[in-house]
Motif scaffolding. Structure first.
Motif, PDB file in Angstrom:
ATOM      1  N   ASN A 229       0.836  -1.195   0.000  1.00 42.14           N
ATOM      2  CA  ASN A 229       0.000   0.000   0.000  1.00 42.14           C
ATOM      3  C   ASN A 229       0.876   1.253   0.000  1.00 42.14           C
ATOM      4  O   ASN A 229       0.994   1.940   0.990  1.00 42.14           O
ATOM      5  CB  ASN A 229      -0.917  -0.034   1.213  1.00 42.14           C
ATOM      6  CG  ASN A 229      -1.603  -1.379   1.339  1.00 42.14           C
ATOM      7  OD1 ASN A 229      -2.241  -1.823   0.391  1.00 42.14           O
ATOM      8  ND2 ASN A 229      -1.430  -2.047   2.466  1.00 42.14           N
ATOM      9  N   TRP A 230       1.485   1.521  -1.161  1.00 49.26           N
ATOM     10  CA  TRP A 230       2.531   2.554  -1.229  1.00 49.26           C
ATOM     11  C   TRP A 230       2.027   3.918  -0.819  1.00 49.26           C
ATOM     12  O   TRP A 230       2.676   4.629  -0.049  1.00 49.26           O
ATOM     13  CB  TRP A 230       3.124   2.591  -2.642  1.00 49.26           C
ATOM     14  CG  TRP A 230       3.684   1.264  -3.042  1.00 49.26           C
ATOM     15  CD1 TRP A 230       3.128   0.372  -3.924  1.00 49.26           C
ATOM     16  CD2 TRP A 230       4.884   0.643  -2.546  1.00 49.26           C
ATOM     17  NE1 TRP A 230       3.916  -0.759  -4.013  1.00 49.26           N
ATOM     18  CE2 TRP A 230       4.992  -0.617  -3.188  1.00 49.26           C
ATOM     19  CE3 TRP A 230       5.869   1.035  -1.641  1.00 49.26           C
ATOM     20  CZ2 TRP A 230       6.057  -1.492  -2.946  1.00 49.26           C
ATOM     21  CZ3 TRP A 230       6.926   0.166  -1.397  1.00 49.26           C
ATOM     22  CH2 TRP A 230       7.011  -1.078  -2.033  1.00 49.26           C
ATOM     23  N   ALA A 231       0.849   4.306  -1.347  1.00 50.69           N
ATOM     24  CA  ALA A 231       0.338   5.641  -1.053  1.00 50.69           C
ATOM     25  C   ALA A 231       0.023   5.764   0.435  1.00 50.69           C
ATOM     26  O   ALA A 231       0.317   6.778   1.071  1.00 50.69           O
ATOM     27  CB  ALA A 231      -0.898   5.927  -1.904  1.00 50.69           C
ATOM     28  N   ALA A 232      -0.573   4.718   0.997  1.00 48.70           N
ATOM     29  CA  ALA A 232      -0.911   4.748   2.417  1.00 48.70           C
ATOM     30  C   ALA A 232       0.348   4.777   3.272  1.00 48.70           C
ATOM     31  O   ALA A 232       0.439   5.510   4.259  1.00 48.70           O
ATOM     32  CB  ALA A 232      -1.766   3.530   2.774  1.00 48.70           C
ATOM     33  N   MET A 233       1.352   3.983   2.885  1.00 47.02           N
ATOM     34  CA  MET A 233       2.598   3.972   3.650  1.00 47.02           C
ATOM     35  C   MET A 233       3.265   5.341   3.596  1.00 47.02           C
ATOM     36  O   MET A 233       3.768   5.839   4.596  1.00 47.02           O
ATOM     37  CB  MET A 233       3.536   2.888   3.111  1.00 47.02           C
ATOM     38  CG  MET A 233       3.087   1.470   3.490  1.00 47.02           C
ATOM     39  SD  MET A 233       3.952   0.177   2.534  1.00 47.02           S
ATOM     40  CE  MET A 233       5.648   0.429   3.075  1.00 47.02           C
ATOM     41  N   ALA A 234       3.253   5.960   2.411  1.00 47.29           N
ATOM     42  CA  ALA A 234       3.861   7.285   2.277  1.00 47.29           C
ATOM     43  C   ALA A 234       3.129   8.275   3.164  1.00 47.29           C
ATOM     44  O   ALA A 234       3.754   9.068   3.887  1.00 47.29           O
ATOM     45  CB  ALA A 234       3.829   7.734   0.821  1.00 47.29           C
ATOM     46  N   SER A 235       1.796   8.225   3.153  1.00 47.07           N
ATOM     47  CA  SER A 235       1.039   9.203   3.944  1.00 47.07           C
ATOM     48  C   SER A 235       1.215   8.936   5.429  1.00 47.07           C
ATOM     49  O   SER A 235       1.061   9.825   6.254  1.00 47.07           O
ATOM     50  CB  SER A 235      -0.436   9.187   3.540  1.00 47.07           C
ATOM     51  OG  SER A 235      -1.129   8.210   4.283  1.00 47.07           O
TER      52      SER A 235
END
Lengths: 417, 417
Positions: A229-235
């Motif tokens: 979950n790249w976007a979630a991890m980044a956020s």
């Protein structure tokens, strides 16, 4: 026919594949189909055949050699990818090719190709042409960016690795990305192609109709990357790339030994305590900085340094033995040559021995098998392959298409086959 | 039943899957089956459900959060892996579970599990139990080292990466191995499991009998590693690990830009000349050290330094544009977030948007899709998932197994479901 043994206990027995693929991605897909029991007929250009025939190294009467020395030296790429397949020639650019292709398709269940998008149609061997003679045909196209791509550039493995994000996720934070040593973009797309083909064959049982199955190398590998979950991890402030270890699960990852590396997973309390006992430093488990999972994550860098300071003084085998004795998941980072002969993998046929049909080699060659075991079926490769280009022209064109000797001779004369 | 739409144009329409899997590898396999149109019934322990429900980060009324704040916050792992599946509860350790399991299997085509080897049999839900009530059942076991393994330790992705040789092949010569950032061991085995299941379903069309399909994480990944001819390369003096570039194909690999990295493939004469023109140094093509393919390989290090000296002064986008203009295969090394929203990948559904069913999130979440396009079928996920544990108990146990309301209530009371 030659040495192929009919066998009702092979899952895909009775399915025939016309294989127009070249290089790696496509031929690996049809290799899997052959290993599962389909009859694969590899179609090669009579003017040179699959480019993989010219891949170094070769094997032959002088053993393994970097440059081809004798006419019967065989590229190991060809030896491993053409196993279990019949081989015929057909020059798709010859005016007479369309009729022969139509006859092949009429007698087949599956066609697979991996030309650049649009090429098969231009050559007159695309899905429309195949469907016109056999509405039941399942026709699979494998390409870099999809059969509908307009910018169908060359899709080499390294290009797809770069575009997919897979390369970025590997390596140390702040360091360059890492090219993955196994050609996973080339290998993954054909695995999905096989799924697509088998799903379409299943649908055909209900509808009687075939269809076009279209798999993209970029799509296949990107879909794998999308499991995280790249976007979630980044956020949430989590790093996309964490290197040899994952500090939010500490201790987790790869650690150094005196003669190599080991992977260790000791995320949970019991495992962390087991690790500390294996290190002969059980008191670490009582220290506030390492005593709880949250503390270990907060002090991950210190913990990793402590583990490395211990492990790098010991041989890999000893670190593995000490951790196994405590029930902590651990494994040596093995060289591929060692991995390929793991007795478990050998016994299950997940890697298989390959050899030149005429010359034994001192170098024991192993290659990809079918990594699926069936309780009521067997997998593997018939003792057949197109060593010469067009090796099985006579048997396929005569026995399956019913061509006369005269017709086959005429097709040879015109350079059609 | 709920919102699932029957649709004859889904490849696996009509096949029902009893899904005993947990964590990542197994649920990804049944996710693919659901995406292809099978009806997947996820079976969870009523006392907590799939462990992936507790994976951080979560999404809910406060958007994406690292720690669960509200009862209806959902782990993004669960949100992405349980899509398109029905969910029922069944405590496999309860004495009443065997009968319910038998009824599920009697009404299904496929069972899939990824317990540690041997566990399913001990719980009474192994292949033997399933076959006893439904000889047509295709029963797939996914495990670390194979269903027959006696040392069935915990098979985490990083452990399998280490054992398979995949980790060793990546990285710079003389440097540590590289952990591949995408969990390829977890992801690859279920893809082969789906192939095995579909092949067994095909065989069932001929024989009427199901069978046990057994896939090992170690075997699946090692078979991929085995596509390269490691033993032959070693005997020919070729390196197993060559880092960002492959010098025997020079120029080939990853090069540095001012703001990132690019992959470049210019192995052949025409491409090398195109690269030199793009570099505005066409004279390099006339220099003896770079003028032929053999010369470029012999002087690979110098050539790579020359390319890097040029590329690292320019933005990635400019290097890509210059090389594309010359027809040289090139691609930026993209971050996963960028890769997942590539318009080609989005249009083909190879990655798909996911969201909390009730709360929109500012962070746009994308996850794995089905990377296969069919001309006469569609793929994708029904708008259904087990948000709560046992969400579809009533509909499945009543509508499919024909249990009465009283029986369902009794099973609840005993903690069986």
């Amino acid at each position: 026919m030659t040495s192929s043994t009919p066998d009702s206990t092979r899952p895909l027995e009775g399915l025939r594949v016309i294989d127009l693929t070249r290089a790696l991605a496509g031929p690996y897909g049809t290799l899997l189909l052959a290993g599962l029991g389909a009859q694969v007929i590899k179609v090669e250009d009579p003017r040179g055949g699959d480019l993989a025939r010219d891949n170094s190294p070769y094997v032959g009467r002088d053993g393994v050699v970097v440059e081809k020395r004798h006419d019967d030296d065989i590229s190991i790429s060809h030896l491993t990818r053409a196993r279990g397949k019949y081989g015929v020639t057909l020059n798709l650019k010859d005016p007479g090719a369309g009729e022969v292709f139509a006859d092949l398709v009429r007698n087949a269940d599956i066609v697979m190709e991996n030309f650049t998008a649009g090429t098969a149609d231009r050559l007159g061997v695309g899905y429309a042409a195949a469907r016109a003679v056999n509405p039941g045909i399942v026709y699979c196209s494998l390409s870099g960016f999809g059969a509908d791509a307009t910018d169908g550039g060359k899709a080499m493995d390294v290009i797809i690795q770069a575009l997919s994000g897979a390369m970025y996720t590997s390596g140390e934070p702040g360091h360059p990305p890492v090219r993955i040593g196994v050609p996973i973009a080339d290998m993954l797309a054909p695995v999905f192609a096989v799924i697509g083909i088998l799903a379409a064959i299943e649908q055909r049982h209900r509808t009687g109709e075939g269809q076009h199955v279209d798999v993209s190398m970029l799509g296949a590998l990107t879909s794998f990357v999308a499991i995280e979950n790249w976007a979630a991890m980044a956020s949430a402030g989590m790093e996309a790339r964490t290197g040899l270890t994952v500090q939010r699960l500490s201790p987790f990852g790869v650690f150094q030994c005196a003669d190599g590396y080991v992977a260790i997973v000791a995320v949970h309390e019991k495992l962390a305590q087991g690790l500390f006992r294996a290190m002969r430093q059980p008191e670490l488990g009582d220290e506030p900085r390492f005593a709880t999972r949250d503390a270990r994550v907060a002090n991950a860098e210190m913990l990793e340094a402590t583990i490395n300071a211990w492990s790098r003084t010991l041989p890999t085998a000893e670190v593995v033995a000490l951790l196994e004795a405590e029930g902590v998941p651990v494994a040596p980072v093995r060289h591929p040559e060692e991995a390929l002969v793991d007795p478990r993998v050998v016994a299950r046929g997940e890697t298989v021995a390959v050899a030149h049909p005429s010359y034994p080699s001192e170098v024991k060659l192993r290659s990809v098998g079918v990594p699926i075991k069936f309780s009521a079926a067997h997998t593997g490769f018939d003792d057949i392959m197109p060593i010469a280009i067009g090796e099985h022209n006579a048997s396929i064109y005569r026995d399956i298409l019913g061509y006369s000797e005269e017709r086959i001779a005429a097709l040879h004369r015109t350079g059609t086959i």
